[in-house]
Design a protein around this motif. Structure first.
Motif, PDB file in Angstrom:
ATOM      1  N   PRO A 204     -34.982  38.655  34.133  1.00  0.00           N
ATOM      2  CA  PRO A 204     -36.440  38.917  34.893  1.00  0.00           C
ATOM      3  C   PRO A 204     -36.631  39.374  36.757  1.00  0.00           C
ATOM      4  CG  PRO A 204     -36.009  36.186  34.222  1.00  0.00           C
ATOM      5  CD  PRO A 204     -34.738  37.327  34.106  1.00  0.00           C
ATOM      6  N   GLY A 205     -37.792  40.368  37.110  1.00  0.00           N
ATOM      7  CA  GLY A 205     -37.644  41.210  37.953  1.00  0.00           C
ATOM      8  C   GLY A 205     -37.337  41.695  38.417  1.00  0.00           C
ATOM      9  N   SER A 206     -36.830  42.528  37.399  1.00  0.00           N
ATOM     10  CA  SER A 206     -35.225  43.449  38.584  1.00  0.00           C
ATOM     11  C   SER A 206     -36.287  44.745  38.019  1.00  0.00           C
ATOM     12  CB  SER A 206     -34.268  43.446  37.043  1.00  0.00           C
ATOM     13  OG  SER A 206     -34.824  43.517  35.507  1.00  0.00           O
ATOM     14  N   HIS A 207     -37.554  44.710  37.311  1.00  0.00           N
ATOM     15  CA  HIS A 207     -38.443  46.182  37.193  1.00  0.00           C
ATOM     16  C   HIS A 207     -38.723  46.193  38.882  1.00  0.00           C
ATOM     17  CE1 HIS A 207     -41.349  43.058  37.111  1.00  0.00           C
ATOM     18  NE2 HIS A 207     -42.623  43.377  36.748  1.00  0.00           N
ATOM     19  N   HIS A 208     -38.734  45.365  39.413  1.00  0.00           N
ATOM     20  CA  HIS A 208     -39.328  45.733  40.890  1.00  0.00           C
ATOM     21  C   HIS A 208     -37.822  46.212  41.881  1.00  0.00           C
ATOM     22  CE1 HIS A 208     -43.078  45.512  39.947  1.00  0.00           C
ATOM     23  NE2 HIS A 208     -43.196  43.919  39.896  1.00  0.00           N
ATOM     24  N   TRP A 209     -36.854  45.976  41.474  1.00  0.00           N
ATOM     25  CA  TRP A 209     -35.290  46.034  41.960  1.00  0.00           C
ATOM     26  C   TRP A 209     -35.869  48.067  42.664  1.00  0.00           C
ATOM     27  CZ3 TRP A 209     -30.865  43.234  39.707  1.00  0.00           C
ATOM     28  CH2 TRP A 209     -30.618  42.268  39.818  1.00  0.00           C
ATOM     29  N   PRO A 210     -34.595  48.306  43.854  1.00  0.00           N
ATOM     30  CA  PRO A 210     -34.831  49.756  43.309  1.00  0.00           C
ATOM     31  C   PRO A 210     -33.857  50.180  43.415  1.00  0.00           C
ATOM     32  CG  PRO A 210     -34.122  48.405  45.435  1.00  0.00           C
ATOM     33  CD  PRO A 210     -34.239  47.040  44.861  1.00  0.00           C
ATOM     34  N   GLU A 211     -33.367  51.641  42.454  1.00  0.00           N
ATOM     35  CA  GLU A 211     -32.500  51.588  42.134  1.00  0.00           C
ATOM     36  C   GLU A 211     -30.729  52.064  42.705  1.00  0.00           C
ATOM     37  OE1 GLU A 211     -32.380  53.707  39.058  1.00  0.00           O
ATOM     38  OE2 GLU A 211     -34.109  52.031  39.124  1.00  0.00           O
ATOM     39  N   SER A 212     -30.850  51.774  44.308  1.00  0.00           N
ATOM     40  CA  SER A 212     -30.101  51.356  44.470  1.00  0.00           C
ATOM     41  C   SER A 212     -29.681  49.705  44.351  1.00  0.00           C
ATOM     42  CB  SER A 212     -29.975  51.364  46.401  1.00  0.00           C
ATOM     43  OG  SER A 212     -30.850  50.585  47.133  1.00  0.00           O
ATOM     44  N   ALA A 213     -30.035  48.416  43.979  1.00  0.00           N
ATOM     45  CA  ALA A 213     -29.759  47.932  43.597  1.00  0.00           C
ATOM     46  C   ALA A 213     -28.284  47.588  42.224  1.00  0.00           C
ATOM     47  CB  ALA A 213     -30.945  47.119  43.567  1.00  0.00           C
ATOM     48  N   VAL A 214     -28.543  48.705  42.087  1.00  0.00           N
ATOM     49  CA  VAL A 214     -28.128  49.067  40.576  1.00  0.00           C
ATOM     50  C   VAL A 214     -26.827  49.909  40.355  1.00  0.00           C
ATOM     51  CG1 VAL A 214     -27.797  48.560  37.707  1.00  0.00           C
ATOM     52  CG2 VAL A 214     -29.370  47.560  39.672  1.00  0.00           C
ATOM     53  N   GLU A 215     -25.742  50.198  40.669  1.00  0.00           N
ATOM     54  CA  GLU A 215     -25.013  51.521  40.187  1.00  0.00           C
ATOM     55  C   GLU A 215     -24.607  51.635  38.719  1.00  0.00           C
ATOM     56  OE1 GLU A 215     -19.828  53.002  40.861  1.00  0.00           O
ATOM     57  OE2 GLU A 215     -20.920  51.716  42.138  1.00  0.00           O
ATOM     58  N   ARG A 216     -24.919  52.804  38.593  1.00  0.00           N
ATOM     59  CA  ARG A 216     -25.018  52.779  37.443  1.00  0.00           C
ATOM     60  C   ARG A 216     -24.591  54.598  36.747  1.00  0.00           C
ATOM     61  NH1 ARG A 216     -28.964  56.913  36.193  1.00  0.00           N
ATOM     62  NH2 ARG A 216     -30.752  57.538  37.737  1.00  0.00           N
ATOM     63  N   THR A 217     -24.067  54.756  35.162  1.00  0.00           N
ATOM     64  CA  THR A 217     -23.586  56.320  34.810  1.00  0.00           C
ATOM     65  C   THR A 217     -24.739  57.539  35.388  1.00  0.00           C
ATOM     66  OG1 THR A 217     -24.407  55.717  32.457  1.00  0.00           O
ATOM     67  CG2 THR A 217     -22.212  54.936  33.667  1.00  0.00           C
ATOM     68  N   ALA A 218     -23.898  58.169  35.547  1.00  0.00           N
ATOM     69  CA  ALA A 218     -24.719  59.115  36.163  1.00  0.00           C
ATOM     70  C   ALA A 218     -25.712  59.805  34.371  1.00  0.00           C
ATOM     71  CB  ALA A 218     -23.994  60.734  36.648  1.00  0.00           C
ATOM     72  N   GLY A 219     -24.729  59.767  33.424  1.00  0.00           N
ATOM     73  CA  GLY A 219     -25.108  60.043  32.169  1.00  0.00           C
ATOM     74  C   GLY A 219     -25.472  59.247  31.120  1.00  0.00           C
ATOM     75  N   GLY A 220     -24.964  59.455  30.118  1.00  0.00           N
ATOM     76  CA  GLY A 220     -25.497  58.190  29.196  1.00  0.00           C
ATOM     77  C   GLY A 220     -23.847  57.378  28.840  1.00  0.00           C
ATOM     78  N   ALA A 221     -24.441  56.298  28.860  1.00  0.00           N
ATOM     79  CA  ALA A 221     -22.521  55.084  29.052  1.00  0.00           C
ATOM     80  C   ALA A 221     -21.626  55.242  27.774  1.00  0.00           C
ATOM     81  CB  ALA A 221     -22.990  53.811  28.764  1.00  0.00           C
TER      82      ALA A 221
END
Length: 283
Positions: A204-221
């Motif tokens: 909940p509420g994570s749609h307002h998180w900045p992109e920097s708050a979540v490290e993710r893969t650059a492409g498809g995981a």
């Protein structure tokens, strides 16, 4: 009490807590670099902005009226039986699709043959008029929407099949990391086997998180050895509170595709979870 997963230091996530239950989590892929501090939704169209659930990013709302939801669920169940037969499984007309995993067994080839048929359908095959779902979602978000994707000029729906105790679910992700799914709203509608142990999970509420708050893969995981087109979360920079809103059989979950969601293993003892997934854009 639900225990959030702590913000990790140097290693990727290996487990999540989903509604208080530990779930194995294994994502591989090169990490994205230089993720901005900006909120992705701040520069996109936010179809949840006028809704009373705008802060949370989701709501469970009453389903379709006058038996239409049951008609929809029955028709979708028949589509899955059709796909099973197309993959070589001789299922009866009244086959309980929550027992899908027994019909497929350990035959990975047949399962993939079913997924190839059910992962996307033309909207013309929806068992009820699309307008009834468009009206439901329009009422839920407070503005008119339609089930047509202007990003790629298509109108489709999806059946999601998640077997018990198998890694059939997506990694934790935002749909909006794929440009074709931006500016939209999603629904999750239970068809079979959707319970507090198996329903879609979200933060909940994570749609307002900045992109920097979540490290993710650059492409498809790569999630538990299976490649996906969508990037997957590697490490969060803040604790995750994953819940399962768990809509009932006569309800619908409406949610922002900018929310972090997925990674919800089916923990049912003996029932496959089948759900309808559709997306909507401004009419």
């Amino acid at each position: 009490m639900t225990q959030p997963d702590p913000a990790p230091q140097d290693s990727p996530l290996r487990r999540l807590h989903v509604a208080g239950q530990p779930v194995a989590y294994q994502v591989e892929g090169a990490p994205a670099v230089g993720l901005p501090d900006a909120v992705l939704l701040a520069s996109d169209e936010d179809l949840s902005a006028r809704a009373p659930w705008a802060a949370a990013g989701f709501a469970v709302v009453p389903g379709l009226p006058a038996g239409a939801q049951a008609q929809l669920q029955a028709g979708l169940a028949e589509l899955l039986r059709e796909a099973l037969r197309g993959a070589g499984c001789a299922v009866a007309p009244d086959f309980d699709i929550s027992q899908y995993h027994h019909a497929i067994g350990d035959d990975a080839g047949r399962h993939l043959a079913v997924i190839a048929q059910t992962k996307v359908y033309d909207l013309a095959r929806l068992p009820v008029p699309p307008a009834v779902l468009e009206a439901l979602v329009s009422a839920a978000c407070g503005q008119p929407v339609r089930a047509f994707n202007p990003n790629v000029n298509e109108a489709v729906f999806h059946l999601r099949i998640v077997r018990p105790h198998r890694a059939d679910q997506n990694p934790l992700h935002r749909d909006a990391w794929l440009p074709r799914y931006r500016h939209a709203l999603n629904i999750y509608l239970p068809v079979a086997g959707s319970t507090a142990q198996s329903a879609l999970a979200l933060v909940p509420g994570s749609h307002h998180w900045p992109e920097s708050a979540v490290e993710r893969t650059a492409g498809g995981a790569i999630f538990h050895g299976v490649p996906y087109t969508v990037p997957g979360v590697l490490r969060p920079a803040r604790p995750l509170h994953l819940i399962r809103p768990n809509p009932g059989p006569d309800e619908v979950l409406v949610f922002s595709p900018y929310l972090l969601h997925g990674a919800a293993a089916n923990l049912n003892p003996d029932a496959t979870r089948v759900s309808l997934e559709m997306r909507f854009w401004r009419a």
